[in-house]
Design a protein around this motif. Structure first.
Motif, PDB file in Angstrom:
ATOM      1  N   SER A  12       0.826  -1.211   0.000  1.00  0.00           N
ATOM      2  CA  SER A  12       0.000   0.000   0.000  1.00  0.00           C
ATOM      3  C   SER A  12       0.860   1.260   0.000  1.00  0.00           C
ATOM      4  O   SER A  12       0.443   2.302  -0.515  1.00  0.00           O
ATOM      5  CB  SER A  12      -0.941  -0.005   1.209  1.00  0.00           C
ATOM      6  OG  SER A  12      -0.215   0.126   2.414  1.00  0.00           O
ATOM      7  N   ASN A  13       2.060   1.173   0.576  1.00  0.00           N
ATOM      8  CA  ASN A  13       2.946   2.335   0.631  1.00  0.00           C
ATOM      9  C   ASN A  13       3.748   2.530  -0.644  1.00  0.00           C
ATOM     10  O   ASN A  13       3.922   3.663  -1.121  1.00  0.00           O
ATOM     11  CB  ASN A  13       3.917   2.199   1.804  1.00  0.00           C
ATOM     12  CG  ASN A  13       3.237   2.398   3.146  1.00  0.00           C
ATOM     13  OD1 ASN A  13       2.267   3.129   3.251  1.00  0.00           O
ATOM     14  ND2 ASN A  13       3.737   1.730   4.177  1.00  0.00           N
ATOM     15  N   LEU A  14       4.249   1.426  -1.212  1.00  0.00           N
ATOM     16  CA  LEU A  14       5.204   1.510  -2.315  1.00  0.00           C
ATOM     17  C   LEU A  14       4.580   1.306  -3.690  1.00  0.00           C
ATOM     18  O   LEU A  14       5.068   1.866  -4.677  1.00  0.00           O
ATOM     19  CB  LEU A  14       6.319   0.478  -2.101  1.00  0.00           C
ATOM     20  CG  LEU A  14       7.088   0.610  -0.776  1.00  0.00           C
ATOM     21  CD1 LEU A  14       8.100  -0.530  -0.628  1.00  0.00           C
ATOM     22  CD2 LEU A  14       7.783   1.965  -0.692  1.00  0.00           C
ATOM     23  N   ALA A  15       3.532   0.503  -3.761  1.00  0.00           N
ATOM     24  CA  ALA A  15       2.914   0.230  -5.065  1.00  0.00           C
ATOM     25  C   ALA A  15       1.389   0.173  -4.929  1.00  0.00           C
ATOM     26  O   ALA A  15       0.758  -0.857  -5.204  1.00  0.00           O
ATOM     27  CB  ALA A  15       3.458  -1.079  -5.638  1.00  0.00           C
ATOM     28  N   PRO A  16       0.766   1.255  -4.478  1.00  0.00           N
ATOM     29  CA  PRO A  16      -0.676   1.231  -4.230  1.00  0.00           C
ATOM     30  C   PRO A  16      -1.513   0.951  -5.473  1.00  0.00           C
ATOM     31  O   PRO A  16      -2.646   0.478  -5.371  1.00  0.00           O
ATOM     32  CB  PRO A  16      -0.961   2.630  -3.670  1.00  0.00           C
ATOM     33  CG  PRO A  16       0.165   3.474  -4.169  1.00  0.00           C
ATOM     34  CD  PRO A  16       1.347   2.577  -4.215  1.00  0.00           C
TER      35      PRO A  16
END
Length: 450
Positions: A12-16
C-alpha cells in the motif's frame, strides 16, 4: 500472518496501484481479512498485527483534507458499502481496538498508540458519515461498559495532546520573539544558536503532531455527543465530571487570562486554529446543555470553572457561530450561575458532614457508597473512574474490578436520612426566620386610632 500483513502494508505504501488491479472478489476477501484481524482479539492477540490492519483499512478510506496520497481511488472504498460483514462489525471493532491499543506492553506503546489512533480517528469520522456504519457506532455506545472505556481514552488523549501541543507552542513563541531581536540573537555563540534552532524545529514537529491529534479527538467528541442517545452515556457518573472538567480546562487555555501567550507566528503551520477549536468545544457544551448533571458538574469544577471564560467564548464566537447555537450557549452560561448559587446553598444546608459519610479519596459526601476489597468505602463514581484506567484497589494495589464492589446500602440510607434531616431543618429555620421578621415588622407599624 505477520509476514502477510507487512507485505500488504508495504504494497500500500510503495505500489498502491496494484490494488486497482484487484478483482471484486479479491477486494472483498481483502476486506474480510481486515474485519477478521481487527475484530477478533481472542484469535489475534498481537496488538501490532491488528494495528497493521487498521493502517490497511485507512488505505481504503477516501482521502481527507490533509491530502493522503496513499489512497488511490474511490473504487477501493466502494467495497466498504457492499460488504455485509464490514457494515455490521467493522466500526465497533475499530472502536474497541482504540481502547485495546492502550495496553500493548511495549516500552514504546505510550507513543505508538497515538500513531494508530490517528489512523482510527480518520476511519471513524468517515464511518460516522455513512448511515449503516453510524448506526453500528451508536450500537457500540449502547454497550455501556465498552463505550465508557472508549470515551475515557478520548478524554485522556484530548488532555494529554492539548497539554503537549500548547506547552510546545509556548516554547515556540519564546524562540520566535528571541529570533526577532536580531541584535541579541546574533550575539549568541554559533553553537548555542544552532542548538536553539535544532530544538525549535523539534518543538515545531511536536506541536504539529499533537495539535493535529487533538483536533481530531475533539472533533470526534463533538460529533458523537451530537447524537442524543450517545450523549446520554456521557452523563454517566463516571464520565460527566471528567467531561466537564476537561471542557472547562480547555476554555481556560483558549480564552483565559493567559491565552495571549499562545499567539505564535504562522499558527496554521502547527494546525493550531484557536477559533475552530473553541467552536468544537462550545458545540460539545451545547450538546450537553440540557442535562442537569452536566451543568452541576461544570460549576463544581473548582479548578477551571470561570463564568468569565464562558462569556469571552461567546464574544469570540459571535461572528462565526449560528445565532441559534449562540443563544443556547448563552442560556447555558446563565443557567450555570443559577446552578452554582443553588449548589452553594445546598452545601450550606448540610453544614458539617460526619466523616464516615465522606468519600475517602475525594472527601466529598457520598451518593452511592461501595466497599472495596481492601475494606475502604468510597463513592461508586469515584472508584469507577479510577478503574477505567487501572483495575486495582487504590489503597492496597490489589486487583479490583467493578464486579468486586460491594454496595453499602445501610450507609447509603443513613446518608440520605442525614440529607433529609438537614434540609428539613434548613426549611424550618427559614420559615421561623420569616415569621419572626413578619412579627417584627407588624410590631413596628404605628397603631392607628380614631
Amino acid at each position: 500472518m505477520d509476514d502477510v500483513a507487512q507485505f500488504l502494508k508495504n504494497l500500500s505504501n510503495l505500489a498502491p496501484q496494484v490494488f486497482e488491479t484487484m478483482g471484486a472478489d479479491e477486494l472483498y476477501d481483502f476486506v474480510t481479512l481486515i474485519v477478521t484481524f481487527i475484530g477478533a482479539p481472542k484469535y489475534v492477540k498481537n496488538p501490532y498485527l491488528r494495528a497493521t490492519f487498521t493502517k490497511l483499512l485507512r488505505f481504503l478510506i477516501p482521502p481527507t483534507d490533509d491530502g493522503d496520497r496513499r489512497h488511490v481511488s474511490d473504487r477501493l472504498s466502494v467495497v466498504l458499502h457492499t460488504h455485509p460483514l464490514a457494515k455490521r462489525f467493522l466500526a465497533p471493532a475499530v472502536m474497541q481496538f482504540f481502547v485495546d491499543i492502550e495496553f500493548t506492553g511495549s516500552h514504546t506503546g505510550a507513543y505508538d498508540k497515538y500513531d494508530y489512533r490517528h489512523e482510527m480517528n480518520q476511519i471513524l469520522e468517515y464511518f460516522w458519515q455513512q448511515e449503516d456504519y453510524k448506526q453500528t457506532m451508536v450500537g457500540f455506545a449502547r454497550d455501556t461498559k465498552s463505550f465508557v472505556r472508549f470515551v475515557n481514552m478520548l478524554i485522556n488523549d484530548s488532555i494529554f495532546s492539548m497539554d503537549e501541543a500548547l506547552s510546545k507552542l509556548l516554547s515556540i513563541k519564546k524562540t520566535q520573539v528571541e529570533m526577532q531581536d536580531e541584535a541579541t540573537w546574533s550575539r549568541l555563540p554559533p553553537r548555542q544558536r544552532q542548538q536553539r534552532i535544532q530544538t525549535h524545529h523539534q518543538e515545531e514537529g511536536h506541536a504539529r503532531y499533537f495539535m493535529q491529534f487533538c483536533n481530531e479527538v475533539l472533533h470526534m467528541l463533538n460529533y458523537l455527543s451530537a447524537e442524543k442517545e450517545v450523549a446520554l452515556v456521557f452523563m454517566l457518573p463516571e464520565l460527566v465530571n471528567r467531561m466537564a472538567t476537561m471542557l472547562n480546562f480547555f476554555l481556560t487555555q483558549l480564552v483565559g487570562p493567559k491565552c495571549s501567550s499562545l499567539k505564535v507566528q504562522n499558527a496554521d503551520k502547527y494546525f493550531f486554529y484557536p477559533r475552530k477549536l473553541l467552536s468544537e468545544i462550545a458545540a460539545t457544551f451545547i450538546h450537553f446543555s440540557s442535562f442537569d448533571e452536566f451543568a452541576l458538574a461544570v460549576v463544581r469544577d473548582d479548578r477551571s470553572y470561570d463564568q468569565n471564560n464562558l462569556r469571552k467564548a461567546l464574544r469570540v464566537l459571535s461572528p462565526v457561530m449560528p445565532p441559534a447555537d449562540l443563544g443556547v450557549f448563552e442560556s447555558f452560561a446563565n443557567r450555570c450561575i443559577e446552578v452554582k448559587q443553588q449548589d452553594q446553598e445546598d452545601e450550606a444546608e448540610l453544614g458539617d458532614v460526619p466523616e464516615e459519610f465522606l468519600d475517602e479519596i475525594t472527601a466529598d459526601i457520598m451518593e452511592d457508597p461501595v466497599r472495596l476489597p481492601s475494606g475502604k468505602i468510597v463513592d461508586r463514581p469515584t472508584i469507577c473512574r479510577h478503574l477505567l484506567s487501572d483495575e486495582t484497589d487504590p489503597f492496597n494495589r490489589q486487583r479490583c474490578t467493578v464486579e468486586m464492589l460491594v454496595p453499602d446500602d445501610e450507609l447509603r440510607e443513613r446518608i440520605q436520612a442525614f440529607r433529609r434531616e438537614r434540609r428539613a431543618a434548613a426549611r424550618n429555620g427559614a420559615a421561623d426566620a420569616a415569621a419572626a421578621e413578619a412579627a417584627a415588622a407588624a410590631a413596628a407599624e404605628p397603631m392607628i386610632t380614631d
